[in-house]
Design a protein around this motif. Sequence first.
Motif, PDB file in Angstrom:
ATOM      1  N   THR A 223       0.723  -1.256  -0.029  1.00 13.31           N
ATOM      2  CA  THR A 223       0.151   0.040  -0.123  1.00 13.31           C
ATOM      3  C   THR A 223       0.896   1.339   0.067  1.00 13.31           C
ATOM      4  O   THR A 223       2.262   1.150   0.098  1.00 13.31           O
ATOM      5  CB  THR A 223      -0.818  -0.047   1.339  1.00 13.31           C
ATOM      6  OG1 THR A 223      -0.008   0.309   2.417  1.00 13.31           O
ATOM      7  CG2 THR A 223      -1.754  -1.336   1.235  1.00 13.31           C
ATOM      8  N   GLU A 225       0.968   3.612   2.154  1.00  8.41           N
ATOM      9  CA  GLU A 225       1.398   3.738   3.604  1.00  8.41           C
ATOM     10  C   GLU A 225       2.372   2.888   3.698  1.00  8.41           C
ATOM     11  O   GLU A 225       3.341   3.287   4.503  1.00  8.41           O
ATOM     12  CB  GLU A 225       0.211   3.578   4.597  1.00  8.41           C
ATOM     13  CG  GLU A 225       0.550   3.836   6.041  1.00  8.41           C
ATOM     14  CD  GLU A 225      -0.503   4.024   7.052  1.00  8.41           C
ATOM     15  OE1 GLU A 225      -0.728   4.677   7.902  1.00  8.41           O
ATOM     16  OE2 GLU A 225      -1.391   3.075   6.622  1.00  8.41           O
ATOM     17  N   GLU A 226       2.488   1.427   3.586  1.00  6.69           N
ATOM     18  CA  GLU A 226       3.383   0.539   3.552  1.00  6.69           C
ATOM     19  C   GLU A 226       4.904   0.993   2.842  1.00  6.69           C
ATOM     20  O   GLU A 226       5.871   0.807   3.497  1.00  6.69           O
ATOM     21  CB  GLU A 226       2.989  -0.696   3.040  1.00  6.69           C
ATOM     22  CG  GLU A 226       2.054  -1.305   4.204  1.00  6.69           C
ATOM     23  CD  GLU A 226       1.492  -2.588   3.647  1.00  6.69           C
ATOM     24  OE1 GLU A 226       0.790  -3.485   4.348  1.00  6.69           O
ATOM     25  OE2 GLU A 226       1.500  -2.970   2.436  1.00  6.69           O
ATOM     26  N   GLN A 253      -4.340   3.254   1.999  1.00  3.14           N
ATOM     27  CA  GLN A 253      -4.630   1.860   1.786  1.00  3.14           C
ATOM     28  C   GLN A 253      -4.543   1.436   0.322  1.00  3.14           C
ATOM     29  O   GLN A 253      -4.753   0.389  -0.071  1.00  3.14           O
ATOM     30  CB  GLN A 253      -6.060   1.345   2.352  1.00  3.14           C
ATOM     31  CG  GLN A 253      -5.996   1.277   3.872  1.00  3.14           C
ATOM     32  CD  GLN A 253      -6.036   2.779   4.399  1.00  3.14           C
ATOM     33  OE1 GLN A 253      -6.780   3.556   4.032  1.00  3.14           O
ATOM     34  NE2 GLN A 253      -5.288   3.076   5.385  1.00  3.14           N
ATOM     35  N   GLU A 255      -3.279   0.179  -2.967  1.00  5.38           N
ATOM     36  CA  GLU A 255      -2.087  -0.805  -3.393  1.00  5.38           C
ATOM     37  C   GLU A 255      -1.318  -0.272  -4.562  1.00  5.38           C
ATOM     38  O   GLU A 255      -1.937  -0.022  -5.541  1.00  5.38           O
ATOM     39  CB  GLU A 255      -2.609  -2.055  -3.455  1.00  5.38           C
ATOM     40  CG  GLU A 255      -1.516  -3.139  -3.698  1.00  5.38           C
ATOM     41  CD  GLU A 255      -2.059  -4.512  -3.509  1.00  5.38           C
ATOM     42  OE1 GLU A 255      -2.109  -5.333  -4.744  1.00  5.38           O
ATOM     43  OE2 GLU A 255      -2.546  -5.053  -2.552  1.00  5.38           O
TER      44      GLU A 255
END
Length: 575
Positions: A223, A225-226, A253, A255
Motif C-alpha cells: 500500500t 502507507e506501507e 490503503q 495498493e
Amino acid sequence: MLLEQIILTGIMLVLVACLFGTRLNPAWLFVGAISSAYLAGLIDLETMLVNYANPSLITLVLLVLVSIAIEKTTLVQYLARSLANGSLARSVMKLGLSTAFLSSFTNNTAVVASLISTIKESKTHSPSKLLLPLSYTAILGGTLTLIGTSTNLIVNGFAIEAGMAPLGFFDFTLVGIGALSVGLITIILLLKFLPDHGRKEEEVVPFYLEGKVTASSKLIGRTVEENGLRDLRDLFLAEIIRGERRICAVTPQQEIQQGDILLFVGDIKSVPLLRRFDGLQVVHDKHEKDAEHLVEVVISQSSKFLGKTLKEIRFREQFHAAVIAIRRGHDRLPGGLGQVKLQAGDSLILAPGGDFYQLPDLKREFVYISGLDLQTHLTQPQSNKVMAAFVAVIGLGIFDVVPLVKGLMVLLLGLVLFGSIKVSEMKRRFPIELLAIVGSAIGLAKLMIDTGLAGQISDALFYVLGDFGPYGAFIAIFVMTVVFTELITNNAAAALSFPVAYALAIGFDVNPLPFVMAVAFGASASFISPFGYQTNLMVYSAGNYRIKDYVTVGLPLSIIYSITVLTLIPLVFPF
C-alpha cells in the motif's frame, strides 16, 4: 433582410457560445463563422477575402514582424540592466515607464518576452514583485498610440469599414497617458499584496512530477502507507494513473501495481527523495545520468507546440531531454505529464541530454531557459540603425509624408536584406491566428451593420438604457467589452462589441467616436485573469502566481482604470 438577420443571429450566437463555453481556438471559430456566412449567401467570396487585406490589419502584421528586430536592440538590453538599481518602488516605476514606452510602438508580447529572463535572474528584487507589473504596464502602454496594441488597430479597421474617418496616431494618447499614470501609481501602492517568492524560501513551488513503477519494483503489492509514500517532505502523492484509469484522492490503503504512474505535487528540490524508492523511475532512459543538472524552461507564445501534449509532440525525441515536472502557476494539472496540453507560460523542468543546448529550436519554443540567454542581440551600431529607421518610418507616417503601411513594408524588407531579421524568424513569428481572427471579425462586424442586426440589438439596448442617455449607454458598452475581454480574448471582445457600440451611437444620434474609444480601451482592460491577455499568461508560471494574485491587484487596478477612462473619453471626445 429579415431572413439574413435570422441566419446571422444564429451564426453569432453559436460563435459567442463557443467562445465562452469551449476551449476551441478563437481563430478557427471566427473563420468558421465568416465561412458559414459565405455558405449561407450573406457575403460573396471577394468581399470576404478583401477583409483580410484591410490596411489596419496589414499594418498590424508588419508591426509584429518589425518588432522582431526591435526586441534585439541594445535599448531592450539597457532597460533590463537598469532594473536592478534602486528600491522596489523605484524599479517598478522605471520598469513600468520603460515597458509602457516600448509597448506603445512595438508588440507588447515581444517586450514582455524579452524581459522575462532578466527579471527571473534578478538578485535585487523578487521576480514575483516585478513580473505582474511588467505585464500590466505593457497592457497600459499599448493604449497610448494607434499601433500600441492590436486592439487599437483592429478597432480602427472596424471604424473605417463602418464609414468613419481613420483614427489618428495619437488619438488615444491623452486618455492613455491618464490611464497609465493612475494605473502605475495603483500598481506601486499594491506591490505589498504581491507574493514575495524570492524571500519566502519555506514556500513550496507546486511543480507536478511523475514516477513510473517498473516491473522489478519492490513497491508492487504494497500500500501507499506501507511504502512510505505519504510521509515525503514537500511532496504529496496526488494521483495514480493506471492504464486509462485515474485514481484521485489517493488513500493510504491504495495498493501499488506494476506500471502505475504516480503523480506528485510539491517542491522540485525534493526529486532526490523519490530516488530512494526501489523501481520508481522519475527520469527516464538515457537522461538518468543528467538528473543532477535539471533545467527550467518556459514555453514561448510563438511555440508551435501550444495546445499539444508532450506525447503528441514527442518532446524527448525533439529536444533530447526528459520532462520530469510541469508547473502552470498554482493550477491543478490533472492526469499524467504526457497528457497536459501545453500553454504559453508553462514552466517545465527538464533533465537534458548532452546536446540539448546545441538544438536550433530553443529560441523559438522557449522564452526562458535557466542559465541561458536565448535572445540574439544586435551590435550597438546595428541597434542604432534599426531604431533610427523605425523612428523615421513612424515619424513619416505620423505627418502623412509616407503611409505607415508603405514605410513598414520598406523597413521590413531592409531589415531582412541587412540580416537584422531572418526569414525563418518571420515564418515562426507570423501572426497567422491574429490575421484569421481580425480578418473574419471585420467581415462579421460589417455584416452585422449592413444587415441591420446591430441596429436591432442597439434598439433593444436603447429600450433598456434610453433613460440613462448616451453616457449611460457608453458606460454599458465599456463594461460589456471589459467583461468579454476577461472571459475570452481582447480581439474577440472588440469584434463582438464594436457593431453594437456603433449602432447605439447612431441610435442616440451622437458622435460615435466616444463609443469606439470605449470599445478600444475596454478591450485592453485585462487585469483580473491570467487568461484574458497573452502577457498575463506569460508571467503566470514565471512569477509562481496564483489566480488570487491577479484578482487582488488586478481588480482595484481595473476599477481605477475604468473610472479614469470613462471620465476622460467624453472630455477628449465629446458626444
